[in-house]
Design an enzyme around this catalytic site. Structure first.
Site, PDB file in Angstrom:
ATOM      1  NE  ARG A 123      -2.817  -0.393   3.440  1.00  0.00           N
ATOM      2  CZ  ARG A 123      -2.661  -1.331   4.365  1.00  0.00           C
ATOM      3  NH1 ARG A 123      -2.852  -2.596   4.044  1.00  0.00           N
ATOM      4  NH2 ARG A 123      -2.317  -1.022   5.599  1.00  0.00           N
ATOM      5  CE1 TYR A 127      -2.618   4.152   0.778  1.00  0.00           C
ATOM      6  CE2 TYR A 127      -1.019   3.883   2.536  1.00  0.00           C
ATOM      7  CZ  TYR A 127      -2.266   3.628   2.016  1.00  0.00           C
ATOM      8  OH  TYR A 127      -3.160   2.862   2.705  1.00  0.00           O
ATOM      9  CE1 TYR A 149     -14.326   6.689   4.758  1.00  0.00           C
ATOM     10  CE2 TYR A 149     -15.987   7.713   3.385  1.00  0.00           C
ATOM     11  CZ  TYR A 149     -15.660   6.930   4.467  1.00  0.00           C
ATOM     12  OH  TYR A 149     -16.648   6.377   5.241  1.00  0.00           O
ATOM     13  CG  HIS A 151      -9.589  15.567   8.453  1.00  0.00           C
ATOM     14  ND1 HIS A 151      -8.352  15.817   7.896  1.00  0.00           N
ATOM     15  CD2 HIS A 151      -9.862  16.639   9.237  1.00  0.00           C
ATOM     16  CE1 HIS A 151      -7.903  16.984   8.305  1.00  0.00           C
ATOM     17  NE2 HIS A 151      -8.802  17.506   9.132  1.00  0.00           N
ATOM     18  CB  ALA A 181     -13.671   7.484  11.385  1.00  0.00           C
ATOM     19  CD  GLN A 223      -5.572   2.393   8.549  1.00  0.00           C
ATOM     20  OE1 GLN A 223      -4.430   2.067   8.849  1.00  0.00           O
ATOM     21  NE2 GLN A 223      -5.853   3.076   7.445  1.00  0.00           N
ATOM     22  CB  SER A 295     -14.194  -1.840  12.029  1.00  0.00           C
ATOM     23  OG  SER A 295     -15.293  -2.575  11.535  1.00  0.00           O
ATOM     24  CB  THR A 296     -13.010   3.282  14.334  1.00  0.00           C
ATOM     25  OG1 THR A 296     -12.714   3.757  13.026  1.00  0.00           O
ATOM     26  CG2 THR A 296     -12.085   3.958  15.335  1.00  0.00           C
TER      27      THR A 296
END
Length: 796
Positions: A123, A127, A149, A151, A181, A223, A295-296
């Site tokens: 990943r 980035y 997506y 902030h 989130a 994450q 999910s957080t």
């Protein structure tokens, strides 16, 4: 477009300007070529801005504005909308499909940065490529808007990297805040971060660096759904490392402390996910499946922290005196060009958008979600009576399936409707596609003739791959060969699917929505998702649970990635066994005499040759150093049955599944259960008869060799006395000593462990008519690869 319509009727018509997948793909191809041609960035003087402005120090400087789309779908401010409309170039990387539709409708020339994600790709490299794509036009003196997506500065490395590099090179770069989130979590759960305080950690970093958790504070973990994962999985992650995180939390909080699995609501009119579980309950695989990449986790404080007397002294309330060890470097350097960053840049040179990339169409479901965000009356009615609100809004093209999904007022249901309900092929298309995927000749014809007359082929194929196991027939294993999974899917008889894990047959495998699942009484089981790797090979990714001593209580889950073992470049010679006359010479493909380690030999006019055999649609070619190339048409086979196909076959009959029957083929004739059949006739590998004895009064059969064991097999159609057809297969059994010799000599590049399991299965199946597994593997892999090649060549 239709903003002046009465309340409740916004977005009922498609957008006037909306890009096509092909247009977007062409823009990306042009951009990546330009980035590759521009070469690597120069020094750090701030004067380099790319070839498009000549690289002169006095050239115009660009402008970068980074925006956040918020958590809710298309949560833009009016100012953000104006910025997006007025920018020279727009990029976006957002998770919600309705937001993608909103951006593409405003800016049909926008670039979706999501194309840079790819399975098995680090990943971080993605980035870096995102930053470089955004910076390309900034360096050319353009105004660029980039949307991320939530902030744009929270868990978005590429936005920070682009801003820092742009500023360092002398360009104007700003980041506008968005709703993250954490913001919606605090609002939805009623958490005040200041009382008594809050810790937030990225889940993987918490474990890797041994961060200290203070149980006296609110704890937010980001994450959690991708903990321990460095690559990207377009189809979703399997939570294989969650047990490691749960072990850490149990050390601090114990097994009974509550964890809130929180997912903010993306769509107006829906509630957020605020599911509460204990640490212990989260070890249940069924509960773990509710944890996603969105999910957080939130854990409430467990104790009040005592005041620090040393700090009190420094404040004058007590005697001062405390020393604090300074951190060694809390911030990660993200704006350099080291070897990994340069490797990411080099990846643009041969970049192609991955086949698994999902292009978001302008769907009625997306427009309904956008209408919910802007029309308060529609939203209020949708909360009270969702089905009626959807029905009143719905344009004619909103199908019944999409209406049902929208009416459920559930996050995943809305997302499915926004993306577009999974395409189901029409019955005739489904039958034709099954033919394509089970007959190589039909797949090759598709590649030769093109697919212009089948516009829905991509959607039809995706649907079949998600719902049918037969295209995934093959042998899969880990690189070390320690775990193997054997799959034999049935195109027309799913209840007869066979799945073996390390040689052990699974009793009740289930395949749906792209996932193969099973659970055994002893607690073992698994969940493996089917997908394609970057090299195009099929693979299975997920979790396998094995049972150790102690039964289910001792079962251990293992996260695995199983790649299909590659087929040989040329088909097995076993498919060509027999004699042929072509070009004035005789060509024989035969097996060694019984008792020896089985192998196949090729001879030309009786002389053995070491040759390559290349298969074509109407025949094969023998070419090698000893002989000139000989082309052999299939229809030039000799009439005699090759001796290597003689033997005592065990037949599998639907009418006698337990006992079967025996067919003997020898130089002196054919017998069935010991009764001679003088009317049986043969031609090469073809054998048939009529007016024979029960239980097979008639038959039309093809003889061949099993490529794994090189034992004779047969398949075809039997007929009852009244002419009713039934499937008929058979095989000469593999005896124990022959099976042992086979297991000792792995072939086809298959490691010893999986090869041992495979030969054991073949030997066992030979006692009951055989499996024909290799042929299913070769047919599925070759036909599927050919169909995908045809799609790729057509640009779909």
């Amino acid at each position: 477009m239709d903003h002046d319509l009465p309340s409740g009727h916004h977005y009922t018509r498609p957008f006037d300007r909306f890009p096509s997948r092909h247009e977007h793909q062409e823009r990306w191809a042009e951009l990546t070529r330009a980035i590759a041609a521009a070469g690597r960035p120069g020094g750090d003087s701030g004067d380099e801005c790319g070839d498009e402005c000549g690289g002169e120090s006095g050239c115009a400087k660009g402008e970068l504005t980074v925006l956040g789309s918020g958590i809710e779908a298309a949560g833009f401010t009016r100012a953000d909308e104006r910025l997006l409309r007025e920018a020279d170039h727009v990029f976006h990387c957002v998770a919600d499909p309705a937001t993608v539709v909103r951006i593409n409708a405003w800016r049909p020339d926008a670039y979706d940065l999501g194309v840079l994600y790819d399975d098995a790709k680090d990943r971080y490299l993605t980035y870096v490529q995102m930053s470089e794509a955004v910076l390309h036009f900034v360096r050319a003196g353009r105004r660029v808007a980039a949307v991320f997506y939530g902030h744009p500065g929270i868990f978005v490395l590429s936005s920070h990297r682009a801003v820092r590099i742009a500023r360092r090179e002398g360009h104007r770069a700003v980041m506008r805040p968005g709703i993250s989130a954490l913001d919606v979590l605090c609002a939805d759960l009623g958490v005040d971060p200041s009382t008594p305080g809050m810790q937030t950690f990225e889940a993987s970093d918490l474990l890797i660096r041994g961060r200290r958790i203070d149980p006296g504070l609110h704890l937010v973990l980001w994450q959690v759904g991708i903990v321990g994962e460095l690559d990207y999985q377009r189809a979703g992650f399997t939570n294989r490392h969650l047990p490691v995180l749960l072990d850490r939390l149990e050390e601090v909080y114990g097994p009974d402390h509550t964890v809130v699995n929180y997912i903010g609501a993306r769509y107006r009119g829906l509630a957020p996910v605020t599911a509460e579980h204990t640490v212990a309950a989260l070890r249940d695989p069924a509960v773990q499946r509710t944890v996603t990449s969105a999910s957080t986790w939130y854990l409430a404080p467990t104790a009040a922290a005592p005041a620090d007397p040393q700090v009190l002294r420094r404040l004058g309330l007590l005697q001062p005196g405390q020393t604090v060890r300074p951190p060694d470097g809390p911030l990660r350097t993200i704006d350099e060009y080291g070897p990994r960053e340069l490797a990411a840049l080099d990846g643009f040179a041969d970049f192609r958008i991955p086949a698994a990339y999902h292009w978001q169409e302008d769907t009625p479901g997306a427009r309904f979600v956008l209408a919910l965000g802007e029309d308060s009356a529609l939203r209020a009615r949708y909360i009270r009576e969702p089905a009626a609100a959807v029905a009143d809004w719905a344009p004619p093209e909103l199908g019944a399936a999409e209406r049902a999904l929208l009416s459920r007022r559930e996050d995943l249901a809305l997302q499915a409707a926004v993306r577009g309900v999974q395409h189901r092929p029409a019955p005739e298309a489904a039958r034709r596609l099954r033919t394509l995927l089970t007959r190589k000749s039909e797949a090759r014809a598709l590649l030769r003739d093109g697919i212009t007359a089948w516009p829905s082929l991509r959607q039809d194929l995706d649907s079949v791959l998600d719902d049918a196991l037969y295209p995934w027939t093959g042998l899969y294993g880990t690189p070390d060969g320690e775990l193997s999974v054997y799959v034999l899917g049935r195109a027309t008889d799913p209840p007869r699917h066979r799945v073996h894990v390390d040689g052990r047959r699974i009793a009740d495998p289930r395949y749906e929505r792209g996932a193969l699942r099973w659970r055994e009484p002893d607690g073992s089981g698994g969940e493996l998702r089917t997908e394609f790797g970057r090299d195009g090979r099929r693979r299975l990714v997920g979790t396998v649970r094995a049972t150790g001593v102690g039964g289910a209580a001792g079962s251990v889950a293992r996260a695995v990635r199983l790649t299909e073992y590659p087929l040989p470049e040329t088909p097995p010679l076993a498919d060509l066994v027999g004699g042929y006359r072509a070009g004035g010479v005789r060509v024989d493909v035969v097996s060694d005499a019984p008792g020896a380690l089985p192998r196949l030999d090729v001879s030309v006019d009786g002389e053995p040759v070491t040759a390559a055999v290349l298969l074509g649609p109407a025949g094969f070619e023998v070419t090698g150093f000893e002989v000139d190339a000989v082309t052999v048409p299939f229809d030039q086979s000799l009439p005699d049955v090759p001796p290597c196909l003689y033997g005592d076959y065990r037949l599998r009959l639907p009418s006698r599944p337990d006992t079967g029957t025996r067919l003997r083929i020898a130089v002196d004739g054919v017998t069935l259960d010991g009764r001679p059949m003088p009317k049986a006739g043969s031609s090469g590998r073809r054998l048939g008869w009529q007016d024979g004895p029960a239980p097979v009064p008639g038959a039309e059969l093809t003889l061949l060799l099993d490529p794994i064991t090189l034992h004779p097999m047969l398949s075809g159609t039997g007929r009852t006395a009244d002419g009713t057809p039934f499937p008929l297969v058979g095989m000469v059994p593999v005896e124990a000593e022959a099976a042992r010799r086979l297991a000792a000599r792995p072939r086809f590049g298959i490691p010893p462990g999986p090869w041992t399991h495979l030969t054991a299965l073949a030997a066992e199946a030979s006692q009951d008519g055989g499996l024909f597994w290799w042929h299913g593997w070769e047919q599925s892999a070759t036909a599927l690869r050919t169909v995908q090649l045809a799609l790729w060549e057509s640009g779909r």
